[in-house]
Design a protein around this motif. Structure first.
Motif, PDB file in Angstrom:
ATOM      1  N   UNK A   1       0.846  -1.191   0.000  1.00 38.77           N
ATOM      2  CA  UNK A   1       0.000   0.000   0.000  1.00 38.77           C
ATOM      3  C   UNK A   1       0.887   1.248   0.000  1.00 38.77           C
ATOM      4  N   UNK A   2       0.563   2.202  -0.877  1.00 43.43           N
ATOM      5  CA  UNK A   2       1.339   3.443  -0.940  1.00 43.43           C
ATOM      6  C   UNK A   2       0.896   4.384   0.176  1.00 43.43           C
ATOM      7  N   UNK A   3       1.848   5.036   0.788  1.00 48.48           N
ATOM      8  CA  UNK A   3       1.564   6.034   1.816  1.00 48.48           C
ATOM      9  C   UNK A   3       1.450   7.406   1.159  1.00 48.48           C
ATOM     10  N   UNK A   4       0.307   8.060   1.360  1.00 46.32           N
ATOM     11  CA  UNK A   4       0.064   9.359   0.745  1.00 46.32           C
ATOM     12  C   UNK A   4      -0.174  10.425   1.800  1.00 46.32           C
ATOM     13  N   UNK A   5       0.193  11.644   1.469  1.00 47.19           N
ATOM     14  CA  UNK A   5      -0.126  12.778   2.316  1.00 47.19           C
ATOM     15  C   UNK A   5      -1.592  13.167   2.101  1.00 47.19           C
ATOM     16  N   UNK A   6      -2.172  13.795   3.104  1.00 46.24           N
ATOM     17  CA  UNK A   6      -3.568  14.231   2.972  1.00 46.24           C
ATOM     18  C   UNK A   6      -3.721  15.143   1.749  1.00 46.24           C
ATOM     19  N   UNK A   7      -2.716  15.991   1.474  1.00 41.78           N
ATOM     20  CA  UNK A   7      -2.804  16.925   0.350  1.00 41.78           C
ATOM     21  C   UNK A   7      -2.858  16.210  -0.994  1.00 41.78           C
ATOM     22  N   UNK A   8      -2.378  14.957  -1.038  1.00 48.03           N
ATOM     23  CA  UNK A   8      -2.365  14.213  -2.293  1.00 48.03           C
ATOM     24  C   UNK A   8      -3.631  13.392  -2.525  1.00 48.03           C
ATOM     25  N   UNK A   9      -4.492  13.308  -1.519  1.00 40.82           N
ATOM     26  CA  UNK A   9      -5.674  12.456  -1.644  1.00 40.82           C
ATOM     27  C   UNK A   9      -6.621  12.958  -2.732  1.00 40.82           C
ATOM     28  N   UNK A  10      -7.208  12.017  -3.459  1.00 39.77           N
ATOM     29  CA  UNK A  10      -8.232  12.296  -4.461  1.00 39.77           C
ATOM     30  C   UNK A  10      -9.568  11.648  -4.088  1.00 39.77           C
ATOM     31  N   UNK A  11      -9.508  10.579  -3.316  1.00 34.66           N
ATOM     32  CA  UNK A  11     -10.689   9.782  -2.992  1.00 34.66           C
ATOM     33  C   UNK A  11     -11.581  10.510  -1.991  1.00 34.66           C
ATOM     34  N   UNK A  12     -12.836  10.808  -2.346  1.00 33.78           N
ATOM     35  CA  UNK A  12     -13.720  11.499  -1.401  1.00 33.78           C
ATOM     36  C   UNK A  12     -13.994  10.688  -0.137  1.00 33.78           C
ATOM     37  N   UNK A  13     -13.928   9.382  -0.243  1.00 36.12           N
ATOM     38  CA  UNK A  13     -14.143   8.501   0.907  1.00 36.12           C
ATOM     39  C   UNK A  13     -13.041   8.715   1.944  1.00 36.12           C
ATOM     40  N   UNK A  14     -11.796   8.764   1.487  1.00 39.78           N
ATOM     41  CA  UNK A  14     -10.673   8.987   2.389  1.00 39.78           C
ATOM     42  C   UNK A  14     -10.670  10.385   2.975  1.00 39.78           C
ATOM     43  N   UNK A  15     -10.992  11.370   2.153  1.00 43.65           N
ATOM     44  CA  UNK A  15     -11.046  12.752   2.630  1.00 43.65           C
ATOM     45  C   UNK A  15     -12.094  12.891   3.737  1.00 43.65           C
TER      46      UNK A  15
ATOM     47  N   UNK B   1      -8.021   6.073   5.621  1.00 39.78           N
ATOM     48  CA  UNK B   1      -7.257   6.868   4.669  1.00 39.78           C
ATOM     49  C   UNK B   1      -7.754   6.738   3.236  1.00 39.78           C
ATOM     50  N   UNK B   2      -8.875   6.039   3.055  1.00 39.78           N
ATOM     51  CA  UNK B   2      -9.442   5.944   1.724  1.00 39.78           C
ATOM     52  C   UNK B   2      -8.770   4.910   0.856  1.00 39.78           C
ATOM     53  N   UNK B   3      -9.019   5.024  -0.441  1.00 39.24           N
ATOM     54  CA  UNK B   3      -8.633   3.987  -1.390  1.00 39.24           C
ATOM     55  C   UNK B   3      -7.498   4.396  -2.323  1.00 39.24           C
ATOM     56  N   UNK B   4      -6.978   5.598  -2.136  1.00 42.01           N
ATOM     57  CA  UNK B   4      -5.922   6.049  -3.038  1.00 42.01           C
ATOM     58  C   UNK B   4      -4.631   5.250  -2.899  1.00 42.01           C
ATOM     59  N   UNK B   5      -4.369   4.718  -1.712  1.00 39.79           N
ATOM     60  CA  UNK B   5      -3.126   3.989  -1.487  1.00 39.79           C
ATOM     61  C   UNK B   5      -2.982   2.738  -2.320  1.00 39.79           C
ATOM     62  N   UNK B   6      -4.107   2.174  -2.770  1.00 40.12           N
ATOM     63  CA  UNK B   6      -4.041   0.989  -3.640  1.00 40.12           C
ATOM     64  C   UNK B   6      -4.237   1.357  -5.105  1.00 40.12           C
ATOM     65  N   UNK B   7      -4.447   2.654  -5.376  1.00 39.75           N
ATOM     66  CA  UNK B   7      -4.749   3.099  -6.738  1.00 39.75           C
ATOM     67  C   UNK B   7      -3.610   3.887  -7.386  1.00 39.75           C
TER      68      UNK B   7
END
Length: 546
Positions: free
Chosen positions: A379-393, A400-406
């Protein structure tokens, strides 16, 4: 004009399906977003794995508030992914390489930008007024029922234009279609036929148990804390506090599934349904895949959960499948675009990842693997500023949402974007992924990528593993073991799901060790199996034909 039936309409049974998240697979034009042409260019890699089919997540026209799972035109390609001509080229190339193509149909809801919804919300008496789930407020102005959205908050959104609430099981911008309206079902079947005529071999059906709602809009009962099993939604989401009897899982859904199966049968196509439910997932799976008149296969979330699949857990899950879905067909998956990658979720070493891959390829059912899984990507570790997934936000940082696997697929370890794009990627490429790039693993005979190829080839080489039966899946200490059987062969499978060695008794019979390239061991002179850490034992016994 109908195309000819496939030579093997049963191709889906035991198939290995490779899931592609198109935004993150390969960018062909430098805009930082993956596209259909990029997928086509990478099809040789997919074919080299030996998979039977690909499943492409949505690429339809969409405002992308939920990254394609909010469709505004079911019968066109969003320009960011290319064109219908690009899709036709993808189909053609895949079929030349012997790979079937399945696409992700999102039938339970559309985007608020869909023309159907634009017309429906105008009034209570227009031709599409009943195409979505509309309801009056309670006398005090509150929503019609206590139903909750899986993305948080009420599942009802007030619409000032129509002065009614509409149902949305997901984002407020994803209104649910009304499957009690026959015209809606007919329209969706036409959507499926559009793509079947274009050459697709089947569908992955998003949220298949969400299609139909209770017409009486009855409240869901509360779920006691001790029964909550947060698999389909994170524990931080009160969605898990309800027993979802009325907002989904309705028996009326079976009628639509039968209509869809009748249509697919004309094309030799198959479907895998996503069953999302914490309490009844396997029961629904059994119901939806039994009888030969609904969908061919479904997956639930038992092996997509955060629970590490010990030998005992695997035996319990397989026992539950035998009990609740004896006529059904499961499509097993460890990772997908909605859950943290299983390498991180279960904290696996490379040796453990190999063991679980071998096990998955030996289980009865079909198999889905997710892009990058063959590389062992964590799983990729992302900063909050990099999030795109509304679920994670919405639920950060507890979820932390689904961006880490995307995050983008890594092809080369020679630039910061991993060969995914010449532009700025829509999600950052994880620097931890670069050493695991395809180019690096191709050069290393011991890399996980080659293990996936061997495991898939091993599965396809044995009819018992593709379509055979199995006996009781049991746990002997840290070892999960079972026997798969077809008309011509029996295969004994034992996998040590532990970092410690373990010894079990070998079943009686004239067994011969196979799968040596997968690290398989064989019986010792004393007739016992001495399994090292994370080691499988695979043995064959030929069955004479009567």
């Amino acid at each position: 004009m109908l195309r000819p039936l496939t030579e093997n309409p049963d191709w889906w049974r035991g198939a290995v399906i490779y899931q592609i998240y198109p935004r993150s697979y390969q960018d062909s034009n430098g805009d930082g977003i993956g596209d259909l042409l990029g997928i086509t260019n990478r099809l040789p890699h997919i074919a080299s794995l030996g998979v039977d089919a690909i499943w492409i997540s949505p690429f339809f026209t969409s405002p992308m508030r939920d990254f394609g799972y909010d469709v505004s035109d079911y019968c066109d390609v969003d320009p960011m992914f290319g064109s219908l001509a690009d899709f036709d080229a993808l189909i053609s190339m895949a079929h030349q390489l012997g790979v079937k193509v399945m696409i992700d149909l999102v039938l339970s809801h559309t985007s608020i930008d869909h023309p159907w919804f634009a017309e429906s919300r105008v009034s209570k008496d227009n031709p599409k007024s009943n195409w979505y789930v509309w309801a009056d407020a309670k006398p005090d102005g509150t929503p019609p029922s206590n139903w909750l959205s899986i993305f948080g908050g009420s599942a009802w959104q007030w619409d000032a234009q129509r002065c009614q609430y509409y149902l949305h099981n997901f984002l407020t911008t994803q209104p649910d279609l009304n499957f009690h309206e026959p015209e809606v079902q007919d329209a969706l079947l036409k959507v499926a036929e559009f793509w079947l005529q274009r050459g697709v071999d089947g569908f992955r059906l998003d949220t298949i148990n969400f299609y139909v709602h209770d017409q009486e809009l009855r409240d869901n009962p509360a779920l006691p804390a001790e029964r909550r099993n947060p698999i389909t939604a994170p524990a931080a989401n009160p969605y898990t506090w309800q027993d979802h009897q009325y907002d989904k899982n309705r028996p009326e859904n079976l009628e639509f599934l039968r209509k869809l199966r009748t249509l697919m049968n004309q094309y030799g196509a198959a479907a895998v349904g996503e069953v999302g439910d914490d309490l009844y997932g396997l029961d629904i799976l059994g119901e939806y895949t039994s009888g030969g008149d609904k969908v061919q296969m479904s997956y639930a979330f038992e092996l997509l959960s955060s629970v590490p699949p010990t030998a005992q857990y695997v035996s319990e899950v397989m026992g539950a499948v035998d009990e609740k879905a004896p006529e059904g067909w499961v499509c097993w998956a460890f990772s997908n675009h909605d859950v943290p990658r299983h390498i991180s979720r279960w904290k696996l070493t490379d040796a453990a990842a190999r063991a679980y891959t071998t096990l998955m390829m030996c289980l009865r059912g079909s198999v889905c693997i997710y892009q990058g899984e063959e590389l062992g990507l964590p799983e990729a570790e992302l900063r909050f500023e990099d999030l795109q997934d509304p679920y994670g936000i919405q639920f950060w940082p507890e979820f932390k949402g689904r961006d880490g696997c995307r995050t983008p697929m890594v092809w080369d370890n020679n630039n910061q974007n991993g060969g995914f794009s010449s532009g700025h990627p829509w999600l950052p490429v994880s620097h931890d992924h670069l050493p695991r790039a395809v180019s690096e693993q191709e050069k290393d005979p011991g890399a996980l990528l080659h293990h996936y190829r061997k495991a898939i080839h091993f599965r396809h080489s044995h009819e018992a593993l593709v379509k055979g039966t199995h006996d009781t899946v049991r746990a002997e200490g840290t070892v999960v073991c079972f026997t798969r059987k077809s008309e011509s062969e029996e295969i004994f499978v034992a996998v040590n799901l532990s970092g410690d060695p373990y010894t079990i008794e070998m079943p009686e019979g004239d067994w011969h060790q196979i799968g040596i390239e997968l690290g398989s061991t064989g019986p010792a002179p004393d007739g016992k199996l001495h399994l090292g850490p994370w080691q499988p034992a695979l043995a064959l016994k030929h069955t004479p034909k009567a």
